[in-house]
Design an enzyme around this catalytic site. Structure first.
Site, short mmCIF file in Angstrom:
data_model
loop_
_atom_site.label_atom_id
_atom_site.label_comp_id
_atom_site.label_asym_id
_atom_site.label_seq_id
_atom_site.Cartn_x
_atom_site.Cartn_y
_atom_site.Cartn_z
N ASN A 256 45.56 27.00 40.76
CA ASN A 256 45.87 28.11 41.67
C ASN A 256 44.57 28.81 42.11
O ASN A 256 44.19 29.86 41.60
CB ASN A 256 46.82 29.09 40.99
CG ASN A 256 47.45 30.07 41.97
OD1 ASN A 256 46.94 30.25 43.07
ND2 ASN A 256 48.55 30.69 41.57
N TYR B 23 41.81 37.30 41.00
CA TYR B 23 41.64 37.92 39.69
C TYR B 23 40.15 38.07 39.34
O TYR B 23 39.72 39.11 38.85
CB TYR B 23 42.36 37.09 38.61
CG TYR B 23 43.85 36.97 38.84
CD1 TYR B 23 44.60 38.04 39.33
CD2 TYR B 23 44.53 35.78 38.57
CE1 TYR B 23 45.97 37.93 39.54
CE2 TYR B 23 45.90 35.66 38.77
CZ TYR B 23 46.61 36.73 39.27
OH TYR B 23 47.97 36.61 39.47
N GLU C 19 48.17 35.00 32.78
CA GLU C 19 47.94 33.55 32.78
C GLU C 19 47.96 33.05 34.22
O GLU C 19 48.72 33.55 35.05
CB GLU C 19 49.03 32.79 32.00
CG GLU C 19 48.83 32.77 30.51
CD GLU C 19 49.50 33.95 29.82
OE1 GLU C 19 50.29 34.64 30.50
OE2 GLU C 19 49.23 34.18 28.64
N VAL D 211 53.28 37.38 46.55
CA VAL D 211 53.35 37.85 47.93
C VAL D 211 54.10 36.80 48.74
O VAL D 211 53.82 35.60 48.62
CB VAL D 211 51.93 38.07 48.51
CG1 VAL D 211 51.99 38.41 49.99
CG2 VAL D 211 51.20 39.17 47.73
#
Ligand SMILES: CC(C)(COP(=O)(O)OP(=O)(O)OC[C@H]1O[C@@H](n2cnc3c(N)ncnc32)[C@H](O)[C@@H]1OP(=O)(O)O)[C@@H](O)C(=O)NCCC(=O)NCCS
Length: 164
Positions: A115, A122, A110, A78
């Protein structure tokens, strides 16, 4: 919590003429971005490449590779200005829906351990952390591990139970 999404974004397949705009976003948001060739190769290989638009602007994109009963999300991004408005979640769920449509049983991706934003997105969408791929990503001073995450599509949000 993301800001309320006031404008509904739209999805369409990525085409070759999108690559320059996609690349500009990619180079802005990643320290080690995909190259122009990576996107062109993905399009030529027939991977499922999509862009998200909002208010006439390209705000996000992603690339899904679909194999036999498995799908692998290779890129989900994004644009910086549009982050934290719910677009990433919408994009991800678009790709989950696509994978289900292709009758994939499992979906993988992955992510860098560093992050935090992507891992939270996720995990919140049902992906489970499966195992660590050592030295998978480049960094400025070496390599960084990747966490392989998986979602069991056959079992809805139950998560992947077996290693790939
Ligand atoms: C990861 C990314 C796709 C998320 O997209 P986004 O549009 O900003 O995310 P959303 O607004 O849809 O947020 C969805 C969820 O992600 C998590 N999240 C997003 N940004 C976060 C942040 N800065 N810190 C912590 N969690 C975050 C939250 O769980 C959030 O849910 P919530 O709003 O209910 O708390 C986006 O930040 C991005 O493109 N980052 C750079 C590229 C990248 O890292 N891609 C993923 C590679 S694996």
């Amino acid at each position: 919590m993301s800001a309320v999404l006031k404008t509904v974004p739209s999805m369409r397949p990525m085409g070759p003429t999108d690559v320059e705009r996609v690349l500009a976003i990619e180079q802005d948001i990643y320290a080690h971005p995909w190259t122009r060739g990576n996107f062109r190769d993905s399009l030529q290989a027939g991977y499922s490449c999509w862009v998200m638009e909002c208010e006439g602007q390209l705000v996000g994109y992603g690339v899904l590779m679909v194999g036999v009963r498995e799908a692998h999300l290779l890129n989900l991004s994004v644009a910086r200005h549009w982050q934290r408005r719910g677009f990433g979640r919408r994009l991800l769920h678009h790709f989950i829906d696509l994978a289900v449509g292709y009758e994939a049983q499992r979906m993988f991706l992955e992510v860098r351990p560093s992050n935090v934003a992507a891992r939270a997105l996720y995990a919140d969408s049902g992906f489970r952390e499966l195992y660590v791929r050592r030295g998978y990503y480049p960094t400025d001073d070496g390599r960084e591990d990747a966490i392989l995450m998986g979602l069991d599509l056959a079992a809805g949000e139950a998560g992947v139970t077996d290693m790939p």
